[in-house]
Scaffold this active site. Structure first.
Site, short mmCIF file in Angstrom:
data_model
loop_
_atom_site.label_atom_id
_atom_site.label_comp_id
_atom_site.label_asym_id
_atom_site.label_seq_id
_atom_site.Cartn_x
_atom_site.Cartn_y
_atom_site.Cartn_z
N ASP A 1 16.76 -31.19 16.41
CA ASP A 1 16.16 -31.76 15.20
C ASP A 1 14.74 -31.31 14.94
O ASP A 1 14.18 -31.63 13.90
CB ASP A 1 16.16 -33.29 15.29
N ASP B 1 13.37 -26.35 17.83
CA ASP B 1 14.81 -26.11 18.01
C ASP B 1 15.34 -25.02 17.08
O ASP B 1 16.47 -24.57 17.25
CB ASP B 1 15.61 -27.40 17.74
N ASP C 1 19.52 -30.83 22.47
CA ASP C 1 18.09 -31.10 22.67
C ASP C 1 17.97 -32.57 23.09
O ASP C 1 18.88 -33.37 22.83
CB ASP C 1 17.34 -30.84 21.37
N CYS D 1 0.84 -1.19 0.00
CA CYS D 1 0.00 0.00 0.00
C CYS D 1 0.88 1.25 0.00
O CYS D 1 2.11 1.15 0.05
CB CYS D 1 -0.92 0.02 1.22
N CYS E 1 3.34 1.56 2.81
CA CYS E 1 4.56 0.75 2.62
C CYS E 1 5.58 1.51 1.78
O CYS E 1 6.77 1.51 2.06
CB CYS E 1 4.23 -0.57 1.90
#
Length: 839
Positions: free
Chosen positions: A705, A709, A506, A14, A17
């Site tokens: 994985d 993460d 993790d 617009c 922007c």
């Protein structure tokens, strides 16, 4: 100098922007007259200064309206030393629209990022050519319009240089024997004087040496002299000036001897000719070694077959793999390589996936399992549905990752580039100063000694070794890492990983398998373990819950016959019930037993023990009686404990970061030897945990994985993704482990450290060689020892310097994995659950 550009911008929706994008551009130093057009999605602007467009791109990115950019790779010819690299980079970076330009001497490539629509790859190639370095646009596989791959190009280059070296050597040999043989063997000197005479011998040497310089050595002059005239001398310039000076001095002594004092009338034809021979031999050895450094990608590309058998119109047909489309059914027979990625639809067999995972054991495949292109069918045959083809296959992505990593420029290379850009002009100045000093202060014959010393300085100081020191090690190191199942997606991760002090892991899918398995079954008095497992599995066969799947897998692995289940009912939040084998069976949590009034007191001791070991307990009841306690857990990968011990043995601080409950996390940590646990954290908290670990001053590598993460992988100094994980995790990572377990982390650290050590060795040799030998070539030892380095020895030493660097880098091809299959205890069968009696 100002340049008007039209760039393309994303995110313009617009008028507001447009205003924000225009405001962002207006605030950038060096950008003027910025005008953003919503209809075309473009911005016109005038930039001044080399970095103005880079700053504009950063400002638009920060404002949320990123500039559209594209990437291109050029194959650049005629680069011979590190100074060439700097000049090509400057020429490309100065081209309008270029945001990044990285040139690699070892791969002879230029990697570019440029503003879309401002310039084309063909124009970039032309810009390189205008700087004196012809270039072609390379395709994704590293080939050019000519269809040659990098290895083929180096092989052709090696053959061409070998031919030149052989011709040059054949022409030089008589010159060398006549001139140097006469000095070593006085009888030969007298024989020449008594037969053809020294004047005729000089004329013969002139003819042969001129043929060497005009024939095999012509390239040094056709490339070096224009570079010198442009004010950008390179290695060819040094050789051209050095050999040209020796030849010209000898020509004067031969045809105009009256211009020189009698004491300095001598010829140096043999020096000019031998220098060309030695440098050509060195370049031949370099070309052969460069071909071997790129062999990793060549082998990877060779894993893909050219054709495949595909079902078309109900009949099998052999077609080119380029014609395979997603959804095609591909047939795979014993000994054949899978052409593309897909999912098995029929048949069974075993696949050798070692090219992806590094694991030598064949993997059983059945309908529903995935197939990776490039893997080899062993026993059996099957059909599979193509899911990813062409550039989307796993193999194509691996080739792309390895190629990107090999072409990358490490931070350590920045200092080398800044030095070598000015190195050749400095060497020429040093050679000129050497000549002046010898002429002013040298003993008789000063002119001859000045010539010898000046030419020696020019020849010995060629910075080939400096330019090759880092990129060759990167090429070989990342190629070897790929063979070990470790893919460096970003080249600078190779350097960053070598300085990591903390490895954060993790839990689910990284330390553990990532799916629940039945670990324990404790029957009560009057019930047999196999009986209860069969009844529970019969009920859970009707459920899709992950825990139900674990119980069913355990029964199937043990080969139990399951009775027919009837009247299946899911009790939300509690469990399930059904009639199996004519008996009422309940499987669920303690609250289900309590609701049904079933006494479980006989199993209380076992429940407490399992909870302490991080297991999730549930009960099975048969005909209103508690029959057994079943425990489910996400089992630790067989390799995890050994890999964690290896990491700690390397001095790593190992930390587990997980969203799981503290008691479960601590149980897994105790089983695997992890001393520090950060549990019960959300994805955002994982990112904060990584930042906290970094406060100690050590670099942090995060291994994960899953989708949750991705923030931590991106925030860590080095993000390491388990290759079997999600695409978003892999895209956020710097390193990808295709093996899917933590042994890959140990191997990645090993290859990183070995490669960086190799680079430091190469740089020490390259710089030390020049620092020590340039003064020797200049004659600093002459007053004390009478030693003056011959230009021929200088040429030999220069060639050997580059060969040493390349040979040292090639040693990385023999790096053994720090951990392999033999480093891991054998996996226990899935059905081998414990059957301790109830207390």
């Amino acid at each position: 100098m100002t340049t008007s550009l039209t760039i393309r911008i994303d995110g313009l929706n617009c008028a507001s922007c447009v205003g924000r994008a225009q405001k962002a551009l207006a605030g950038v130093e060096g950008v003027a007259d910025a005008a953003v057009n919503l209809a075309t999605g473009e911005a016109r602007l005038t930039v001044s200064g080399a970095d103005a467009l880079v700053r504009a791109a950063a400002a638009l990115q920060a404002a949320g309206y990123p500039m559209r950019t594209e990437r291109a790779t050029l194959k650049v010819a005629s680069m011979s030393c590190a100074s060439c690299v700097g000049r090509v980079e400057r020429a490309l970076a100065a081209a309008p629209g270029v945001l990044e330009a990285e040139v690699n001497l070892a791969t002879e490539t230029a990697s570019l990022r440029y503003a879309q629509g401002v310039i084309t790859p063909a124009e970039l190639a032309a810009a390189s050519g205008a700087a004196g370095y012809p270039a072609e646009v390379a395709d994704a596989a590293g080939g050019t319009d000519s269809g040659e791959t990098a290895v083929e190009r180096h092989a052709a280059e090696a053959r061409a240089v070998a031919r030149k070296a052989i011709i040059a050597a054949a022409l030089t040999l008589p010159v060398f024997i006549i001139e140097m043989g006469g000095h070593v063997f006085p009888a030969l000197h007298h024989l020449i004087a008594a037969t053809i005479g020294h004047k005729a011998s000089w004329l013969l040497q002139f003819v042969l040496t001129t043929a060497v310089l005009a024939g095999p050595g012509r390239g040094f002059f056709t490339k070096g002299v224009p570079a010198l005239l442009r004010g950008a001398p390179d290695m060819n310039s040094l050789v051209a000036v050095g050999t040209g000076a020796a030849w010209a001095y000898s020509v004067v002594a031969t045809f105009l001897p009256g211009l020189l004092p009698v004491a300095v009338r001598a010829v140096y034809y043999e020096a000019a000719a031998v220098i060309v021979v030695l440098i050509l031999v060195g370049r031949w050895m370099e070309a052969r070694a460069k071909g071997r450094t790129g062999a990793a990608i060549e082998r990877l590309m060779g894993l893909q077959p050219r054709s495949a058998r595909v079902m078309r119109d109900g009949n099998p047909r052999d077609i080119d793999i380029a014609d395979i489309v997603p959804g095609d059914t591909v047939l795979l027979r014993p000994g054949e390589r899978a052409a593309v990625d897909g999912e098995v639809t029929e048949g069974e067999g075993h696949i050798d996936e070692s090219m992806i995972t590094g694991e030598p054991l064949p993997v059983a495949k059945a309908p529903g399992d995935t197939i990776t292109g490039g893997t080899v069918m062993g026993a059996g045959s099957l059909g599979y549905r193509a899911t990813r083809v062409g550039a989307d296959t796993t193999l194509a992505q691996i080739v792309r990752m390895v190629g990107d990593a090999q072409a990358a420029k490490l931070p350590i290379q920045g200092l080398v580039d800044r030095i070598t850009l000015w190195f050749v002009p400095a060497v020429m100045a040093a050679a000129a100063l050497t000549v002046v000093v010898w002429l002013v202060a040298g003993p008789d014959p000063a002119l001859t000694l000045a010539l010898v010393a000046g030419v020696s300085v020019l020849i010995i100081a060629c910075p080939c070794a400096m330019g090759l020191a880092t990129p060759t090690s990167i090429m070989v190191g990342t190629g070897r890492a790929a063979q070990l199942g470790v893919l460096f997606r970003k080249g600078d991760a190779l350097q960053a990983l070598s300085s990591v002090g903390v490895v954060a892991l993790d839990k689910t899918g990284t330390v553990t398998e990532g799916r629940p398995e039945l670990t324990d079954l404790v029957p009560t008095d009057g019930f047999e373990r196999a009986e209860v497992l069969a009844l529970a599995a019969a009920v859970e066969a009707r459920s899709e819950h992950p825990v139900a799947r674990a119980i069913l897998r355990a029964a199937q692995a043990e080969g139990l016959d399951l009775p027919q289940a009837e009247g299946f009912e899911t009790i939300t939040g509690h469990g399930a019930r059904a009639r199996a084998g004519g008996r009422d069976v309940l499987v669920g949590a303690a609250r289900l037993m309590a609701r049904e009034g079933i006494d479980t007191s006989a199993l209380e001791g076992a429940v407490a023990d399992l909870a302490a070991r991080g297991r999730t307990a549930l009960y099975a009841a048969v005909d209103g009686r508690a029959a057994a306690l079943l425990a489910v857990a996400d089992p630790v990968k067989p390799s995890s404990a050994a890999a964690i011990a290896a990491l700690k043995g390397q001095g790593m601080r190992v930390v587990m970061i997980t969203g799981d409950r503290p008691e479960t996390a601590h149980a897994i940590a105790g089983e695997t030897g992890i001393d520090e646990v950060i549990a019960d954290v959300l994805p955002d908290a994982k990112l904060s945990a990584v930042d906290d670990l970094r406060k100690g001053g050590a670099g942090v590598a995060f291994v994960g994985d899953g989708i949750n993460d991705a923030p931590a992988l991106a925030a860590a100094d080095v993000g390491i993704a388990i290759g079997i994980g999600t695409d978003i995790a892999i895209e956020s990572a710097d390193v990808v482990l295709m093996s899917g377990d933590l042994r890959g982390v140990v191997n990645a650290l090993e290859i990183s450290r070995r490669t960086m050590r190799n680079i430091r060795q190469n740089l020490f040799w390259a710089f030390g060689y020049n620092v020590l030998l340039i003064p020797v070539a200049a004659g600093v030892l002459y007053p004390a020892t009478g030693l003056l380095l011959s230009p021929m020895l200088a040429a030999g030493a220069m060639a050997l310097s580059s060969v040493f660097v390349l040979t040292n880098a090639l040693r990385l091809r023999r790096v053994r994995p720090a951990m392999d299959e033999s480093s891991t205890p054998a996996r226990a069968p899935a059905a081998a659950v414990s059957a301790a009696p109830a207390e």
